[in-house]
Design a protein around this motif. Structure first.
Motif, PDB file in Angstrom:
ATOM      1  N   THR A   1      23.798   9.460  -6.916  1.00 28.43           N
ATOM      2  CA  THR A   1      22.559  10.191  -6.663  1.00 28.43           C
ATOM      3  C   THR A   1      22.858  11.505  -5.967  1.00 28.43           C
ATOM      4  OG1 THR A   1      22.271   9.026  -4.574  1.00 28.43           O
ATOM      5  CG2 THR A   1      21.145   8.110  -6.498  1.00 28.43           C
ATOM      6  N   ARG A   2      21.910  12.408  -6.067  1.00 30.19           N
ATOM      7  CA  ARG A   2      21.997  13.716  -5.417  1.00 30.19           C
ATOM      8  C   ARG A   2      20.853  13.839  -4.427  1.00 30.19           C
ATOM      9  NH1 ARG A   2      25.922  13.175  -7.474  1.00 30.19           N
ATOM     10  NH2 ARG A   2      26.860  14.081  -9.291  1.00 30.19           N
ATOM     11  N   VAL A   3      21.028  14.728  -3.461  1.00 27.77           N
ATOM     12  CA  VAL A   3      19.955  15.050  -2.525  1.00 27.77           C
ATOM     13  C   VAL A   3      19.251  16.293  -3.052  1.00 27.77           C
ATOM     14  CG1 VAL A   3      19.418  15.737  -0.164  1.00 27.77           C
ATOM     15  CG2 VAL A   3      21.146  14.024  -0.586  1.00 27.77           C
ATOM     16  N   LEU A   4      17.944  16.234  -3.067  1.00 29.01           N
ATOM     17  CA  LEU A   4      17.136  17.324  -3.598  1.00 29.01           C
ATOM     18  C   LEU A   4      17.219  18.537  -2.690  1.00 29.01           C
ATOM     19  CD1 LEU A   4      15.198  17.575  -6.032  1.00 29.01           C
ATOM     20  CD2 LEU A   4      13.353  17.102  -4.473  1.00 29.01           C
ATOM     21  N   HIS A   5      17.115  19.724  -3.282  1.00 28.36           N
ATOM     22  CA  HIS A   5      17.149  20.960  -2.511  1.00 28.36           C
ATOM     23  C   HIS A   5      15.893  21.069  -1.649  1.00 28.36           C
ATOM     24  CE1 HIS A   5      17.294  25.330  -1.741  1.00 28.36           C
ATOM     25  NE2 HIS A   5      18.600  25.112  -1.786  1.00 28.36           N
ATOM     26  N   ASP A   6      16.028  21.641  -0.463  1.00 25.94           N
ATOM     27  CA  ASP A   6      14.933  21.705   0.504  1.00 25.94           C
ATOM     28  C   ASP A   6      13.730  22.501   0.011  1.00 25.94           C
ATOM     29  OD1 ASP A   6      16.336  20.184   2.267  1.00 25.94           O
ATOM     30  OD2 ASP A   6      17.173  21.889   3.359  1.00 25.94           O
ATOM     31  N   SER A   7      13.944  23.426  -0.918  1.00 27.59           N
ATOM     32  CA  SER A   7      12.855  24.306  -1.342  1.00 27.59           C
ATOM     33  C   SER A   7      11.777  23.580  -2.143  1.00 27.59           C
ATOM     34  CB  SER A   7      13.405  25.467  -2.177  1.00 27.59           C
ATOM     35  OG  SER A   7      14.018  24.966  -3.349  1.00 27.59           O
ATOM     36  N   VAL A   8      12.066  22.403  -2.683  1.00 28.20           N
ATOM     37  CA  VAL A   8      11.068  21.671  -3.464  1.00 28.20           C
ATOM     38  C   VAL A   8      10.637  20.364  -2.811  1.00 28.20           C
ATOM     39  CG1 VAL A   8      11.615  22.651  -5.717  1.00 28.20           C
ATOM     40  CG2 VAL A   8      12.912  20.721  -4.891  1.00 28.20           C
ATOM     41  N   ASN A   9      11.097  20.124  -1.580  1.00 26.83           N
ATOM     42  CA  ASN A   9      10.732  18.886  -0.884  1.00 26.83           C
ATOM     43  C   ASN A   9       9.229  18.744  -0.711  1.00 26.83           C
ATOM     44  OD1 ASN A   9      13.275  17.903  -0.682  1.00 26.83           O
ATOM     45  ND2 ASN A   9      13.522  18.325   1.474  1.00 26.83           N
ATOM     46  N   HIS A  10       8.530  19.836  -0.401  1.00 26.40           N
ATOM     47  CA  HIS A  10       7.087  19.744  -0.163  1.00 26.40           C
ATOM     48  C   HIS A  10       6.331  19.374  -1.431  1.00 26.40           C
ATOM     49  CE1 HIS A  10       7.592  23.854  -1.623  1.00 26.40           C
ATOM     50  NE2 HIS A  10       6.315  23.835  -1.939  1.00 26.40           N
ATOM     51  N   GLN A  11       6.819  19.813  -2.586  1.00 30.04           N
ATOM     52  CA  GLN A  11       6.164  19.461  -3.846  1.00 30.04           C
ATOM     53  C   GLN A  11       6.319  17.976  -4.151  1.00 30.04           C
ATOM     54  OE1 GLN A  11       8.223  22.060  -6.504  1.00 30.04           O
ATOM     55  NE2 GLN A  11       6.809  23.766  -6.161  1.00 30.04           N
ATOM     56  N   ILE A  12       7.509  17.447  -3.922  1.00 29.88           N
ATOM     57  CA  ILE A  12       7.748  16.034  -4.176  1.00 29.88           C
ATOM     58  C   ILE A  12       6.966  15.176  -3.190  1.00 29.88           C
ATOM     59  CG2 ILE A  12       9.522  14.252  -4.334  1.00 29.88           C
ATOM     60  CD1 ILE A  12       9.625  16.371  -6.538  1.00 29.88           C
ATOM     61  N   ALA A  13       6.919  15.601  -1.929  1.00 28.87           N
ATOM     62  CA  ALA A  13       6.178  14.846  -0.917  1.00 28.87           C
ATOM     63  C   ALA A  13       4.696  14.796  -1.258  1.00 28.87           C
ATOM     64  CB  ALA A  13       6.384  15.482   0.456  1.00 28.87           C
ATOM     65  N   ARG A  14       4.150  15.881  -1.764  1.00 23.80           N
ATOM     66  CA  ARG A  14       2.734  15.920  -2.136  1.00 23.80           C
ATOM     67  C   ARG A  14       2.466  15.016  -3.337  1.00 23.80           C
ATOM     68  NH1 ARG A  14      -0.707  19.616  -5.189  1.00 23.80           N
ATOM     69  NH2 ARG A  14      -2.785  19.478  -4.287  1.00 23.80           N
ATOM     70  N   ALA A  15       3.401  15.004  -4.310  1.00 22.31           N
ATOM     71  CA  ALA A  15       3.218  14.167  -5.496  1.00 22.31           C
ATOM     72  C   ALA A  15       3.359  12.688  -5.151  1.00 22.31           C
ATOM     73  CB  ALA A  15       4.246  14.554  -6.562  1.00 22.31           C
ATOM     74  N   LEU A  16       4.195  12.365  -4.171  1.00 21.08           N
ATOM     75  CA  LEU A  16       4.390  10.971  -3.791  1.00 21.08           C
ATOM     76  C   LEU A  16       3.259  10.437  -2.930  1.00 21.08           C
ATOM     77  CD1 LEU A  16       8.190  10.767  -3.036  1.00 21.08           C
ATOM     78  CD2 LEU A  16       6.980   9.744  -4.927  1.00 21.08           C
ATOM     79  N   GLY A  17       2.553  11.305  -2.241  1.00 20.00           N
ATOM     80  CA  GLY A  17       1.425  10.879  -1.423  1.00 20.00           C
ATOM     81  C   GLY A  17       1.853   9.960  -0.299  1.00 20.00           C
ATOM     82  N   LYS A  18       1.304   8.764  -0.259  1.00 19.70           N
ATOM     83  CA  LYS A  18       1.585   7.848   0.850  1.00 19.70           C
ATOM     84  C   LYS A  18       3.009   7.315   0.839  1.00 19.70           C
ATOM     85  CE  LYS A  18       0.032   3.551  -1.270  1.00 19.70           C
ATOM     86  NZ  LYS A  18      -0.828   2.403  -1.132  1.00 19.70           N
ATOM     87  N   TYR A  19       3.725   7.458  -0.262  1.00 18.53           N
ATOM     88  CA  TYR A  19       5.103   6.962  -0.337  1.00 18.53           C
ATOM     89  C   TYR A  19       6.102   7.941   0.244  1.00 18.53           C
ATOM     90  CZ  TYR A  19       3.179   3.359  -3.268  1.00 18.53           C
ATOM     91  OH  TYR A  19       2.436   2.307  -3.736  1.00 18.53           O
ATOM     92  N   SER A  20       5.654   9.092   0.729  1.00 20.81           N
ATOM     93  CA  SER A  20       6.572  10.081   1.296  1.00 20.81           C
ATOM     94  C   SER A  20       6.524  10.080   2.810  1.00 20.81           C
ATOM     95  CB  SER A  20       6.222  11.473   0.779  1.00 20.81           C
ATOM     96  OG  SER A  20       4.947  11.864   1.245  1.00 20.81           O
ATOM     97  N   LEU A  21       5.901   9.076   3.416  1.00 21.69           N
ATOM     98  CA  LEU A  21       5.826   9.022   4.874  1.00 21.69           C
ATOM     99  C   LEU A  21       7.103   8.500   5.489  1.00 21.69           C
ATOM    100  CD1 LEU A  21       2.229   7.603   5.158  1.00 21.69           C
ATOM    101  CD2 LEU A  21       2.926   9.960   5.414  1.00 21.69           C
TER     102      LEU A  21
END
Length: 67
Positions: free
Chosen positions: A47-67
């Motif tokens: 696996t790879r770690v996602l770049h910091d510049s798109v973390n907010h987009q993924i967190a928003r799409a995941l909703g409650k699973y990004s806590l």
């Protein structure tokens, strides 16, 4: 207001680490690997770690699973 829905495709593809980073599978690993060099195939494993510049987009799409 209606609740925010979790994006199910994002939920399947990304996992959050204990420090709040997002892990994902490297692109280009599903098929047609025979034409790649051994070194490239080896480096695509795991696996790879996602770049910091798109973390907010993924967190928003995941909703409650990004806590």
């Amino acid at each position: 207001m209606p609740k925010m829905k979790t994006h199910k495709g994002t939920k399947k593809r990304f996992r959050i680490t204990a420090t709040g980073k997002f892990k994902h599978r490297a692109a280009g690993t599903s098929h047609l690997a025979s034409r790649m060099s051994k070194k490239r195939r080896r480096n695509l494993r795991g696996t790879r770690v996602l770049h910091d510049s798109v973390n907010h987009q993924i967190a928003r799409a995941l909703g409650k699973y990004s806590l």
